[in-house]
Design an enzyme around this catalytic site. Structure first.
Site, short mmCIF file in Angstrom:
data_model
loop_
_atom_site.label_atom_id
_atom_site.label_comp_id
_atom_site.label_asym_id
_atom_site.label_seq_id
_atom_site.Cartn_x
_atom_site.Cartn_y
_atom_site.Cartn_z
N PHE A 117 0.84 -1.20 0.00
CA PHE A 117 0.00 0.00 0.00
C PHE A 117 0.88 1.25 0.00
CE2 PHE A 117 -2.38 -3.39 2.01
CZ PHE A 117 -3.61 -3.31 1.39
N GLN A 169 5.14 -16.93 7.04
CA GLN A 169 4.70 -15.88 6.11
C GLN A 169 5.86 -15.49 5.20
OE1 GLN A 169 2.19 -14.23 4.95
NE2 GLN A 169 3.28 -12.58 3.93
N HIS A 172 5.61 -10.67 -0.57
CA HIS A 172 5.73 -10.55 -2.02
C HIS A 172 7.16 -10.22 -2.44
CE1 HIS A 172 4.32 -6.04 -1.61
NE2 HIS A 172 5.39 -6.31 -0.89
N SER A 191 10.34 -8.45 -0.71
CA SER A 191 11.54 -8.14 -1.51
C SER A 191 12.84 -8.58 -0.85
CB SER A 191 11.60 -6.64 -1.84
OG SER A 191 10.42 -6.23 -2.50
N HIS A 209 13.51 -5.89 1.92
CA HIS A 209 14.62 -5.50 1.04
C HIS A 209 15.99 -5.90 1.59
CE1 HIS A 209 12.11 -3.18 -1.78
NE2 HIS A 209 11.40 -2.87 -0.71
#
Length: 259
Positions: A117, A169, A172, A191, A209
């Site tokens: 989001f 979990q 994405h 990421s 990241h």
């Protein structure tokens, strides 16, 4: 930068109701002769596959030889499942491919939207488009109630021979290498890039990241907040080399006893 809302609306207008299978006539679904489940007439299913009663295979999906699909499982549109893979009860697969000889346990969800989001110029929370896939390699085992999100700017990938415990979990765009082990309640933010032969103890957390090289082991409840560039054992919050973490724990214990 293009408006994410306009991108998502444009995609939906080109692919109306593609992802959820809505709008399909029930007459386009038929009963599979081996197990009694339902399949769409456009799906490609090997005759040796077993689809149990209560399972459903949506349009243009591919199911390989000797696949076993448990009751209550939904195979979404255009999902590919390799041969000899076993899928448990109440599994939901969408926007993904599963390799050969995998085991997908009960309640697993693969290929749903990631948690993406942003705040637009009006201060509204806007969903980022989640349009790519999740790819699971060969000989992968995924524990019950684990979730693996689809990609947004690159596919989410689980490498060959990796093993994932229950309640994990995977966010994405995450890439997990081959022969990795993720223990229960691990949480990997979006990421993240993980090398080969990496082991995460229970409840390890990895921020977004971050990159982790191959042959790293993380102690249970550790939290990775920055790149790990050298193989070895790590622990703590934030995660540091294991000998340093042990010194920290010993120092804290000594200080508490002294006080």
């Amino acid at each position: 930068m293009p408006n994410p809302r306009s991108i998502l609306n444009s995609f939906r207008s080109r692919h109306p109701r593609l992802e959820d299978g809505a709008g399909l006539s029930h007459q386009e679904f038929q009963r599979w002769q081996n197990g009694g489940g339902q399949f769409h007439k456009s799906a490609c299913i090997d005759p040796t596959a077993l689809i149990e009663t209560g399972a459903i295979v949506h349009p243009k999906s591919v199911v390989g030889a000797y696949v076993h699909i448990g009751s209550g499982t939904v195979i979404g549109p255009s999902v590919t499942i390799g041969q000899l893979t076993k899928i448990g009860y109440n599994v939901a697969l969408s926007n993904c491919s599963i390799g050969d000889s995998c085991v997908i346990h009960n309640g697993v969800c693969i290929g749903q939207d990631g948690f993406g989001f942003l705040v637009d110029e009006k201060g509204d929370i806007v969903k980022r488009p989640q349009l790519l896939d999740a790819r699971v390699g060969n000989h992968v085992e995924i524990g019950a109630n684990t979730c693996i999100d689809r990609g947004s700017w690159r596919d989410t990938v689980i490498g060959d021979h990796s093993k994932i415990d229950n309640l994990v979990q995977v966010g994405h765009n995450v890439v997990v290498g081959k022969s990795c082990m993720l223990c229960g309640q691990v949480g990997i933010a979006g990421s993240v890039t993980i090398g080969d032969y990496v082991t995460f103890g229970g409840r390890v957390a990895v921020r977004d990241h971050v990159s982790i090289v191959s042959k790293v082991r993380l102690a249970a409840t550790s939290c990775v907040t920055k790149d790990i560039k050298e193989p070895g054992d790590y622990g703590g919050f934030p995660a540091v080399p294991i000998h340093e973490w042990r010194r920290q724990v010993a120092s804290q214990s000594w200080a508490s006893k002294k006080n």
